[in-house]
Design an enzyme around this catalytic site. Structure first.
Site, mmCIF file in Angstrom:
data_model
loop_
_atom_site.group_PDB
_atom_site.id
_atom_site.type_symbol
_atom_site.label_atom_id
_atom_site.label_comp_id
_atom_site.label_asym_id
_atom_site.label_seq_id
_atom_site.Cartn_x
_atom_site.Cartn_y
_atom_site.Cartn_z
ATOM 1 N N GLU A 180 0.820 -1.046 0.143
ATOM 2 C CA GLU A 180 0.171 -0.021 0.051
ATOM 3 C C GLU A 180 0.700 1.320 -0.013
ATOM 4 O OE1 GLU A 180 -2.738 -0.553 3.158
ATOM 5 O OE2 GLU A 180 -3.417 -2.505 2.263
ATOM 6 N N GLU A 203 -6.115 -10.180 -2.380
ATOM 7 C CA GLU A 203 -7.010 -10.067 -1.037
ATOM 8 C C GLU A 203 -8.398 -9.940 -1.366
ATOM 9 O OE1 GLU A 203 -5.337 -7.195 1.764
ATOM 10 O OE2 GLU A 203 -3.251 -7.485 0.831
HETATM 11 O O1 G3I Z 1 -5.807 -11.969 17.779
HETATM 12 C C1 G3I Z 1 -5.193 -10.956 18.666
HETATM 13 C C2 G3I Z 1 -5.744 -10.892 19.791
HETATM 14 O O2 G3I Z 1 -5.478 -11.923 20.725
HETATM 15 C C3 G3I Z 1 -5.565 -9.413 20.598
HETATM 16 O O3 G3I Z 1 -5.993 -9.256 21.916
HETATM 17 C C4 G3I Z 1 -6.055 -8.346 19.689
HETATM 18 C C5 G3I Z 1 -5.714 -6.969 20.325
HETATM 19 O O4 G3I Z 1 -4.215 -6.793 20.319
HETATM 20 O O5 G3I Z 1 -5.284 -8.274 18.535
HETATM 21 C C6 G3I Z 1 -5.583 -9.547 17.972
HETATM 22 O O6 G3I Z 1 -4.977 -9.504 16.538
HETATM 23 C C7 G3I Z 1 -5.267 -8.705 15.612
HETATM 24 C C8 G3I Z 1 -5.648 -9.281 14.412
HETATM 25 O O7 G3I Z 1 -5.895 -8.646 13.088
HETATM 26 C C9 G3I Z 1 -6.489 -10.519 14.477
HETATM 27 O O8 G3I Z 1 -7.032 -11.135 13.316
HETATM 28 C C10 G3I Z 1 -4.432 -7.480 15.538
HETATM 29 O O9 G3I Z 1 -4.333 -6.693 16.651
HETATM 30 C C11 G3I Z 1 -5.000 -6.651 14.116
HETATM 31 O O10 G3I Z 1 -3.938 -5.657 13.961
HETATM 32 C C12 G3I Z 1 -5.022 -7.705 12.935
HETATM 33 O O11 G3I Z 1 -5.519 -6.877 11.833
HETATM 34 C C13 G3I Z 1 -5.416 -7.309 10.711
HETATM 35 C C14 G3I Z 1 -4.916 -6.031 9.775
HETATM 36 O O12 G3I Z 1 -4.692 -6.295 8.439
HETATM 37 C C15 G3I Z 1 -3.779 -5.346 10.357
HETATM 38 O O13 G3I Z 1 -2.607 -6.149 10.418
HETATM 39 C C16 G3I Z 1 -6.643 -8.093 9.887
HETATM 40 O O14 G3I Z 1 -6.914 -8.899 10.484
HETATM 41 C C17 G3I Z 1 -6.285 -8.300 8.518
HETATM 42 O O15 G3I Z 1 -7.689 -8.471 7.807
HETATM 43 C C18 G3I Z 1 -5.905 -6.822 7.572
HETATM 44 O O16 G3I Z 1 -5.314 -7.329 6.257
HETATM 45 C C19 G3I Z 1 -4.989 -5.999 5.560
HETATM 46 C C20 G3I Z 1 -3.903 -6.326 4.698
HETATM 47 O O17 G3I Z 1 -2.685 -6.938 5.478
HETATM 48 C C21 G3I Z 1 -3.581 -5.386 3.680
HETATM 49 N N1 G3I Z 1 -4.809 -4.934 2.870
HETATM 50 C C22 G3I Z 1 -5.848 -4.599 3.497
HETATM 51 C C23 G3I Z 1 -6.255 -5.774 4.577
HETATM 52 C C24 G3I Z 1 -7.537 -5.231 5.514
HETATM 53 O O18 G3I Z 1 -7.185 -4.345 6.005
#
Ligand code: G3I
Length: 372
Positions: A178, A285
């Protein structure tokens, strides 16, 4: 990625159910339709058990991927679905700096290793996502002293550690994720661009990744390319410049996070434009929101449009020259697993419902793959 959107309204031709004996192998939709037709004539469907849906990876001549999270792979139903249908796995977040880089600058690979081990056990490719991202600026890096050498050295060390760890299993990496501004008016400002310069961040990251795994395909990856012409233009200008600068860019990612109101043909036109560079394309994605853009009120219509968009995307991808078909990846397994659910619990963006049953979106992909 922050979500905002414009969508175009479109007409949706009425689907025709083909109830004549199938020439092609039976699809799940046809089974259900035949059963309903027989029941309507007052006769019991002949089939007592529905035939299990075909594995997607057996129908596609190219890798079909999904994103996963390590803890979910411990659930047998989830693991079974991931192994049955997909030939490539992307870590949804556990191969990103936000999970790997600790505040003291150390790295943790436990969950990335678990996903890699699952992929290896199931004969699947791993796709590395992502090395540099504006949204991840971990404390461990930001605390480094101001001199460019140590910051650049730390970044090279990180990229080398990540890429070499999965060498031979990871078919490719999103090296920079991105890079284009939300409005498409230029490139994003990030810790990486501030420390190394816009050009420098690409040079350092791509060269370190190339050195760590000469065989991996190195990608840049972005979203809303199919709905924001300015963003697509800037992305293509960036790609042109990277190639001119001799950056070892080996592939182009098109995330394809979209919504059911997206105009038909937009995905096709975007893939065609990106394929013009002659590089492998990763539709990286895909999900199709059924609630963004106000479609919630008419869920049935939203889901009809959603299925058509999945069908269009797989058709457009399959129409690329074979050498450019890197992988077609959906962003999650079941609706309940989708990141979109956190914004709206009523969203149903994926191929399988909360119970892991295939949806019309799955059937649209199967039909399109069979029609090739
Ligand atoms: O599972 C932990 C949980 O145990 C913890 O308590 C909580 C608070 O810290 O975090 C949880 O993990 C989260 C994870 O998603 C769970 O799936 C992370 O904080 C959170 O940052 C993470 O978000 C992901 C996001 O990217 C940031 O990395 C999303 O799942 C994921 O779908 C999203 O994917 C992005 C691609 O990388 C790039 N393109 C866009 C896409 C959607 O935003």
């Amino acid at each position: 990625m922050k979500r905002d959107y414009e969508g175009d309204r479109l007409s949706c031709p009425k689907g025709q159910l083909n109830l004549s004996p199938p020439a092609a192998p039976v699809s799940r939709r046809l089974i259900l339709a035949s059963g309903l037709a027989l029941a309507a004539c007052g006769r019991e469907p002949a089939l007592s058990q529905p035939i299990p849906e075909p594995p997607l990876k057996s129908l596609a001549p190219f890798p079909i991927g999904t994103c996963v999270r390590a803890p979910d792979l411990e659930d047998p139903a989830y693991a079974g679905l991931a192994a049955r249908h997909f030939s490539q796995l992307t870590a949804e977040w556990e191969m990103k700096m936000e999970y790997v880089v600790q505040p003291d600058g150390s790295f943790r690979f436990d969950r990335a290793d678990a996903i890699a081990a699952f992929a290896r056990r199931n004969g699947q490719r791993l796709f590395g996502h992502t090395l540099l991202w504006y949204a991840n600026e971990p404390e461990g890096f930001a605390r480094l002293d101001e001199s460019r050498q140590s910051f650049e050295g730390a970044l090279r060390n990180y990229v080398t550690a990540m890429v070499s760890r999965y060498r031979g299993l990871a078919s490719g990496w999103d090296v920079i994720n991105e890079p284009v501004m939300e409005n498409g008016e230029g490139l994003r400002d990030s810790l990486w661009s501030r420390k190394l310069g816009q050009t420098g961040q690409f040079k350092v990251a791509f060269e370190a990744a190339r050195a760590a795994d000469p065989a991996a395909v190195l990608f840049v990856n972005d979203y809303h390319l199919e709905s924001r012409p300015a963003k697509l233009r800037t992305y293509m200008t960036l790609i042109e410049q990277l190639l001119k600068d001799g950056v070892p860019l080996g592939g182009i990612g098109c995330q394809t996070h979209c919504w059911s109101e997206l105009a038909p043909g937009a995905i096709t036109a975007t893939l065609k434009a990106l394929a013009g560079f002659g590089l492998p394309i990763h539709l990286s994605e895909m999900d199709v929101s059924t609630v963004q853009g106000g479609m919630l009120a008419n869920r049935a219509e939203a889901e009809r449009r959603q299925a058509r968009l999945y069908g269009e995307a797989i058709e457009a991808f399959a129409a690329l020259p074979e050498r450019q078909q890197f992988a077609f990846t959906v962003w999650g397994l079941r609706d309940r697993d989708s990141w979109l659910k956190r914004e709206n619990a009523q969203d149903r963006p994926l191929l399988f419902d909360d119970a892991g049953r295939p949806k019309p979106t799955f059937a649209a992909i199967v039909d399109a793959l069979r029609a090739r």
